[in-house]
Design a protein around this motif. Sequence first.
Motif, short mmCIF file in Angstrom:
data_model
loop_
_atom_site.label_atom_id
_atom_site.label_comp_id
_atom_site.label_asym_id
_atom_site.label_seq_id
_atom_site.Cartn_x
_atom_site.Cartn_y
_atom_site.Cartn_z
N ALA A 28 0.86 -1.19 0.00
CA ALA A 28 0.00 0.00 0.00
C ALA A 28 0.90 1.23 0.00
N ILE A 29 0.34 2.34 -0.43
CA ILE A 29 1.05 3.62 -0.39
C ILE A 29 0.20 4.63 0.37
N SER A 30 0.84 5.68 0.87
CA SER A 30 0.10 6.71 1.61
C SER A 30 0.83 8.03 1.54
N VAL A 31 0.11 9.09 1.88
CA VAL A 31 0.74 10.38 2.18
C VAL A 31 0.29 10.79 3.58
N SER A 32 1.21 11.36 4.34
CA SER A 32 0.95 11.75 5.73
C SER A 32 1.35 13.19 5.94
N GLY A 33 0.50 13.92 6.66
CA GLY A 33 0.81 15.32 6.93
C GLY A 33 0.19 15.79 8.23
N GLY A 34 0.53 17.01 8.62
CA GLY A 34 -0.03 17.58 9.83
C GLY A 34 -1.54 17.72 9.70
N THR A 35 -2.26 17.32 10.72
CA THR A 35 -3.72 17.29 10.67
C THR A 35 -4.31 18.65 10.32
N SER A 36 -3.74 19.71 10.84
CA SER A 36 -4.32 21.05 10.66
C SER A 36 -4.27 21.53 9.21
N ARG A 37 -3.37 20.98 8.40
CA ARG A 37 -3.26 21.44 7.01
C ARG A 37 -3.38 20.30 6.01
N PHE A 38 -4.00 19.22 6.44
CA PHE A 38 -4.11 18.05 5.56
C PHE A 38 -5.47 18.05 4.88
N ASN A 39 -5.47 18.10 3.55
CA ASN A 39 -6.70 18.07 2.76
C ASN A 39 -6.97 16.64 2.32
N SER A 40 -7.83 15.95 3.05
CA SER A 40 -8.06 14.53 2.80
C SER A 40 -8.62 14.27 1.40
N ASN A 41 -9.51 15.11 0.92
CA ASN A 41 -10.16 14.86 -0.37
C ASN A 41 -9.18 14.94 -1.53
N SER A 42 -8.42 16.03 -1.60
CA SER A 42 -7.49 16.18 -2.72
C SER A 42 -6.36 15.16 -2.63
N ASN A 43 -5.88 14.90 -1.43
CA ASN A 43 -4.81 13.91 -1.27
C ASN A 43 -5.29 12.50 -1.61
N ALA A 44 -6.55 12.22 -1.26
CA ALA A 44 -7.09 10.88 -1.51
C ALA A 44 -7.11 10.55 -3.00
N SER A 45 -7.52 11.51 -3.83
CA SER A 45 -7.59 11.24 -5.27
C SER A 45 -6.21 11.00 -5.85
N LEU A 46 -5.22 11.73 -5.38
CA LEU A 46 -3.85 11.56 -5.86
C LEU A 46 -3.28 10.20 -5.45
N VAL A 47 -3.54 9.82 -4.22
CA VAL A 47 -3.03 8.53 -3.72
C VAL A 47 -3.71 7.38 -4.44
N HIS A 48 -5.01 7.47 -4.63
CA HIS A 48 -5.75 6.41 -5.32
C HIS A 48 -5.25 6.23 -6.74
N ARG A 49 -5.02 7.34 -7.43
CA ARG A 49 -4.54 7.25 -8.82
C ARG A 49 -3.15 6.62 -8.87
N ALA A 50 -2.26 7.04 -7.96
CA ALA A 50 -0.91 6.49 -7.94
C ALA A 50 -0.92 5.00 -7.63
N ALA A 51 -1.77 4.58 -6.69
CA ALA A 51 -1.86 3.16 -6.34
C ALA A 51 -2.36 2.34 -7.52
N THR A 52 -3.33 2.87 -8.25
CA THR A 52 -3.85 2.18 -9.43
C THR A 52 -2.77 2.02 -10.49
N GLN A 53 -1.96 3.06 -10.69
CA GLN A 53 -0.89 3.02 -11.69
C GLN A 53 0.21 2.03 -11.28
N ILE A 54 0.56 2.04 -10.00
CA ILE A 54 1.58 1.11 -9.52
C ILE A 54 1.09 -0.33 -9.66
N SER A 55 -0.18 -0.56 -9.31
CA SER A 55 -0.76 -1.90 -9.43
C SER A 55 -0.66 -2.42 -10.85
#
Length: 277
Positions: A240-267
């Motif tokens: 699995a892959i992930s991105v981690s950041g400080g809670t106060s400035r972490f945009n879950s929605n935008s980061n989620a789409s980027l992570v999902h796309r990268a995981a699909t490409q790696i797969s």
Amino acid sequence: MSTTTSAAVSPTVPAVAPSSPPSGSDKQASSTSVNKSLQLLDSFTSADLSLGVSELARRAHIPKSTAFRLLSYLEEGGYVERVGTDYRLGWRLFELGNRVQHCRPQGLRDIALPYLSELYASTRHVAHLGVLEGKDVVYLEKIHGHHAVRTPTTVGSRLPAACVGLGKAMLAFSAPDVVRTVLTAGLQRRTRYSISESGRLLRELARTRSDGLAVDREEAALGLTCVAAPILVGGRPVAAISVSGGTSRFNSNSNASLVHRAATQISAEYRKSLEQE
């Protein structure tokens, strides 16, 4: 390049008698020594630069004299190095570690690395690659910058799978017996937000299967949020892959789409590499 072949043995030269197979007691002694040597190596943690013989013996639960003798063998083989009166892990272990399947050239880590670099460049958050090992996540890669948020991870370290996004992303798509192993071992709490109830974890895994994404909301470390996605082959997670950041400035929605796309490409790329082997 020329090659050298062994000369044939003259029939007039007496054959060397084969050595006698080791007795049961010899086998047991060898096995015990190997186990104790491995216990010594396991006594080093990611936080330890070097340790003395007494501390290593205490952690490995073996006599100091035995630890000293085994460490001398490990030093001779390059598995540990002596620093004054202390010992540290040697380069031989690093070499062996990089021969693990996922770490070999054109292996999973090689394939994922460009995508992890792109994730970091796009988000400026720490990017991770990890695999599931029993009840833990083992970290294969970590991409971060000079001012990245602190994370409780290093390459080669491990964390409880139920506490981190990577772990939940893989558990959600794992076979039931894999999830059962984690539940049977007990759910460890690292923060007040860590999931410690089996039912709650199972509900979280069901949501992750539906979304294709897992979120860790300060469950591994306070102030740290991450989003993760599995790398699937045949419907089962190999990593699995992930991105981690400080809670106060972490945009879950935008980061989620980027992570999902990268995981699909790696797969897709990893599946292709397996088909070509």
